[in-house]
Design a protein around this motif. Structure first.
Motif, PDB file in Angstrom:
ATOM      1  N   LYS A 307       6.433  36.164 -13.394  1.00  0.00           N
ATOM      2  CA  LYS A 307       7.435  35.331 -14.042  1.00  0.00           C
ATOM      3  C   LYS A 307       6.717  34.383 -14.999  1.00  0.00           C
ATOM      4  O   LYS A 307       6.554  33.193 -14.721  1.00  0.00           O
ATOM      5  N   THR A 349       8.909  25.760 -16.040  1.00  0.00           N
ATOM      6  CA  THR A 349      10.259  25.897 -16.574  1.00  0.00           C
ATOM      7  C   THR A 349      10.882  27.161 -16.011  1.00  0.00           C
ATOM      8  O   THR A 349      10.191  28.158 -15.776  1.00  0.00           O
ATOM      9  N   ASP A 350      12.169  27.110 -15.747  1.00  0.00           N
ATOM     10  CA  ASP A 350      12.834  28.311 -15.248  1.00  0.00           C
ATOM     11  C   ASP A 350      13.336  29.146 -16.418  1.00  0.00           C
ATOM     12  O   ASP A 350      13.441  28.662 -17.545  1.00  0.00           O
ATOM     13  N   PRO A 351      13.628  30.423 -16.203  1.00  0.00           N
ATOM     14  CA  PRO A 351      13.987  31.316 -17.320  1.00  0.00           C
ATOM     15  C   PRO A 351      15.186  30.852 -18.140  1.00  0.00           C
ATOM     16  O   PRO A 351      15.230  31.076 -19.351  1.00  0.00           O
ATOM     17  N   ASP A 352      16.186  30.214 -17.499  1.00  0.00           N
ATOM     18  CA  ASP A 352      17.361  29.815 -18.278  1.00  0.00           C
ATOM     19  C   ASP A 352      17.264  28.390 -18.811  1.00  0.00           C
ATOM     20  O   ASP A 352      18.220  27.860 -19.376  1.00  0.00           O
ATOM     21  N   GLY A 353      16.098  27.758 -18.651  1.00  0.00           N
ATOM     22  CA  GLY A 353      15.863  26.468 -19.272  1.00  0.00           C
ATOM     23  C   GLY A 353      16.497  25.281 -18.581  1.00  0.00           C
ATOM     24  O   GLY A 353      16.511  24.175 -19.136  1.00  0.00           O
ATOM     25  N   ARG A 354      16.989  25.428 -17.354  1.00  0.00           N
ATOM     26  CA  ARG A 354      17.616  24.298 -16.672  1.00  0.00           C
ATOM     27  C   ARG A 354      16.568  23.313 -16.161  1.00  0.00           C
ATOM     28  O   ARG A 354      16.762  22.110 -16.175  1.00  0.00           O
ATOM     29  N   LYS A 401      25.680  23.032 -16.665  1.00  0.00           N
ATOM     30  CA  LYS A 401      25.399  23.859 -17.834  1.00  0.00           C
ATOM     31  C   LYS A 401      26.651  24.603 -18.272  1.00  0.00           C
ATOM     32  O   LYS A 401      27.201  25.418 -17.522  1.00  0.00           O
ATOM     33  N   ASP A 402      27.098  24.281 -19.478  1.00  0.00           N
ATOM     34  CA  ASP A 402      28.221  24.970 -20.126  1.00  0.00           C
ATOM     35  C   ASP A 402      29.445  25.078 -19.228  1.00  0.00           C
ATOM     36  O   ASP A 402      30.111  26.119 -19.166  1.00  0.00           O
ATOM     37  N   ASN A 413      27.552  19.777 -20.663  1.00  0.00           N
ATOM     38  CA  ASN A 413      26.170  19.869 -20.206  1.00  0.00           C
ATOM     39  C   ASN A 413      25.700  18.478 -19.812  1.00  0.00           C
ATOM     40  O   ASN A 413      25.964  17.498 -20.519  1.00  0.00           O
TER      41      ASN A 413
END
Length: 706
Positions: A307, A349-354, A401-402, A413
């Motif tokens: 990852k 950082t996580d993949p979806d940017g949270r 998020k959204d 957000n």
């Protein structure tokens, strides 16, 4: 004298509530004294660019130090440190060692003022992926851009107390050139660039500040050559190296860098760069002086290879020596310095940017060694080397998020951010400008509903972190709230905005600084120790209703001094500014501006007023002919009739564009004549002085591009 202290908290509360309750919208352009700063649509907007391309933007007017600094970001990549001013209105971001992330990305142009990052403009680009740069891609070859200019003065006339310039008549030649070449020799993707500057007046030469009369009139501003093959990278010239804010951070100088990805999860890089900036053809690699270099090595490890980017660690080592040599065009003589340091950085950082996390530590050993040029034969006491530590950490999480709580038009957000900094006394590294002997904690929350944004920030900063008893210890506590509302899109749509309504930005700030501990053994008066609260409230409104645009700003500043014996040394400042622009047609533009400020001193019971007005016209009355006129009037006075000043400036410029057919090319150019007039009158009744003078100038200019 105490009554105004009791009244003003109510005034502040009323003003703050009024600002947040009655104003509406966030300007697309930042405002300074009523003069908006907008970003012209760049050529890359909506286009496909390469991963290593530079990004260049232009502002609607010249920027001053009071305005702030331009910073460019693209997608997750922060290029603020790589954003440079090409001139007063043009700014360029060079990714340097970093590559732009492939795919559709958003480019955001910020204006940085202190701790504020104000969004000026957003554009969308598509960044080519690796597949678009394979061996089949044709080479761009050599590209060149040159500009020859002539600036001159035909006439100067002064009268009264105005002093004449050093040269009443002159004609100065300037030239700038840029060379770029891209190719793939021996399988290496190669990009080279060079920028040159030539002048006829030696005092304007790039190295006049350091070389004086020996400075070359034609000189090399900067150059860079990058070579990439597979996982290996090599670069020479003017470089930017380092991403450790405590040890070496975006250090910009001339030198050499190497980088290699040993495995998908392990990479290394190394650099040797000059300790201070340099221009010119001398010392082409920047490494001719052995004891004037910064060496740095970075090892990066992807701790979760499956990852990539989820958790990355970096280990950095730096060794730096600096002789007492100033940066280019700086007249100061700095100390000789040495520093050696070790740094560790963890990024997550996580993949979806949270989630985003960044933690770092550095240990640096710093000393000012004795140098014969500074000692000048005297016996100096040797400075003791100091080894000190520093830490910095920041974490942010997108809590919401959204979310569709307010419908599809207003996705919600919510992000929370925590930041911490700590540096021991006497901590210093030659590769970074991190402040020593301070501890900073900052918390912030960012809430967005579509394009509506609210930011809340609270911070605490202390110095003298070791509480050394003989040193003053102070604390600075700040609270900030910013609200941005684009009313045209709230009550309209992206395709059909409600242009009769304004964009709006509101801001309220409170800063308290006071003494936490008085030094032991002091007999200084209590009025010497800091104790002050500053309030500032701002509102900015911007209407864009073709063919008209109107911008209005209102600011309140309140300085509340609480030092014993100086409680009345307070100020209350009100500032208004408005500009109106009318685009009559494609060839004629008109603009008007007015600003007014009132600064009231409670201690003197005196109000100082500043009023200013501007007017301008730009008219292209023929295909190749244009005229530009500017008028400005400034009036300042006070309620006690102690000082008065009246300043008038006006200018009229006539320009003609032309094209020369030379060397098989069409070379565009422009020539202009400018007449400027200034009248200044100042009166000071305290010292019984009157100053009055006039100045008239006739100036010319010529530019030719090829």
């Amino acid at each position: 004298m105490q009554t105004h202290h009791h009244r003003r908290p109510l005034l502040r509360a009323a003003l703050a509530i009024g600002l947040f309750a009655s104003a509406a919208g966030a300007p697309a352009a930042a405002q300074v004294a009523g003069v908006p700063i907008a970003i012209e649509k760049p050529t890359f907007a909506g286009q496909t660019i390469k991963a290593g391309d530079t990004l260049e933007v232009k502002t609607s007017r010249e920027l001053t130090p009071a305005d702030g600094q331009i910073a460019i970001c693209i997608g997750p990549l922060d290029l603020s440190k790589q954003t440079r001013a090409i001139n007063a209105t043009t700014f360029r971001a060079e990714p340097a060692g970093a590559t732009l992330p492939p795919g559709p990305q958003e480019v955001v142009v910020h204006l940085i003022r202190g701790d504020q990052w104000i969004d000026l403009a957003k554009f969308t680009v598509n960044v080519e992926g690796p597949a678009s740069s394979d061996a089949g891609t044709p080479s761009k070859g050599l590209e060149s851009r040159f500009t020859i200019g002539m600036k001159g003065q035909l006439h100067e006339r002064v009268s009264g107390t105005t002093k004449a310039g050093t040269r009443a008549q002159f004609q100065d030649l300037t030239t700038t050139g840029a060379l770029n070449w891209e190719g793939k020799p021996l399988g290496w993707d190669t990009k080279t660039s060079a920028n040159l500057t030539g002048v006829s007046k030696r005092s304007e030469a790039p190295r006049f500040g350091t070389e004086g009369i020996n400075a070359e009139k034609l000189d090399l501003n900067d150059y860079k050559a990058e070579f990439t093959r597979g996982d290996a990278k090599f670069a020479i010239g003017h470089l930017t190296y380092g991403n450790h804010p405590l040890l070496i951070n975006n250090r910009d100088s001339r030198g050499v860098t190497l980088g290699y990805a040993i495995t998908p999860w392990l990479d290394v890089s190394a650099s040797a760069i000059r300790a201070t900036s340099i221009v010119g053809f001398d010392d082409l690699f920047g490494l001719s002086t052995v004891d004037h270099r910064i060496y740095a090595t970075t090892v990066g490890v992807e701790m979760l290879p499956a990852k990539k980017g989820l958790l990355r660690g970096e280990l950095m080592f730096m060794n730096a020596h600096a002789q007492p040599q100033a940066n280019v065009n700086q007249g100061q003589i700095p100390d000789a310095e040495k520093s050696r340091g070790l740094g560790v950085r963890l990024l997550s950082t996580d993949p979806d940017g949270r989630w985003k996390g960044d933690a770092m530590w550095a240990r640096s050993r710093y000393v000012n060694p004795t140098h014969p040029d500074l000692a000048q034969g005297s016996a100096l006491v040797a400075v003791k080397p100091e080894t000190r530590d520093a830490w910095q950490a920041e974490a942010s999480y997108l809590l919401v998020k959204d979310a569709k709580w307010l419908g599809d038009k207003y996705p919600v957000n919510l992000r929370a951010i925590a930041h911490y900094e700590y540096a021991e006394p006497l901590f210093k590294s030659l590769g970074a400008s991190f402040l020593a002997d301070q501890q900073l904690t900052r918390y912030s929350a960012e809430a967005r509903a579509g394009e509506i944004a609210l930011t809340l920030v609270g911070s605490e900063k202390n110095d003298n972190v070791k509480t050394i008893p003989t040193i003053l210890k102070t604390g600075t506590y700040e609270k900030l709230a910013q609200l941005t509302v684009p009313w045209p899109s709230v009550f309209g749509t992206a395709e059909k905005p409600a242009t009769l309504l304004p964009q709006m930005q509101l801001e309220s700030r409170r800063v308290r600084q006071y003494t936490l501990r008085i030094p032991d053994g002091t007999n200084a008066r209590s009025s010497f120790w800091p104790d002050q609260i500053n309030y500032s409230h701002k509102a900015a409104l911007n209407w864009n209703h073709e063919p008209y645009s109107v911008s209005y700003t209102f600011e309140i500043g309140d300085q509340d001094n609480r030092q014993p014996g100086r409680e009345a040394a307070d100020f209350l400042i009100h500032t208004h500014g408005i500009t109106v622009a009318w685009r009559v047609n494609d060839k004629l533009n008109l603009n008007l501006g007015y600003n007014r400020s009132r600064n009231y001193s409670y201690e003197k019971s005196q109000a100082t007023y500043n009023n200013g007005g501007t007017a301008g016209i730009e008219w292209q009355f023929a295909d190749v002919w244009s005229v530009k006129g500017d008028y400005a009037k400034a009036l300042a006075f006070d309620s006690l009739n102690q000082q008065y000043s009246n300043t008038l400036t006006t200018a009229l410029q006539l320009a003609r564009k032309f094209t020369l057919e030379q060397f098989g090319k069409k070379l565009p150019g422009q020539i202009f004549v400018r007449v400027a007039f200034a009248h200044n009158r100042a009166l000071d009744t305290v010292v019984a002085q009157v100053l009055s003078g006039r100045q008239t100038l006739v100036q010319t200019g010529l530019s030719l591009n090829f």
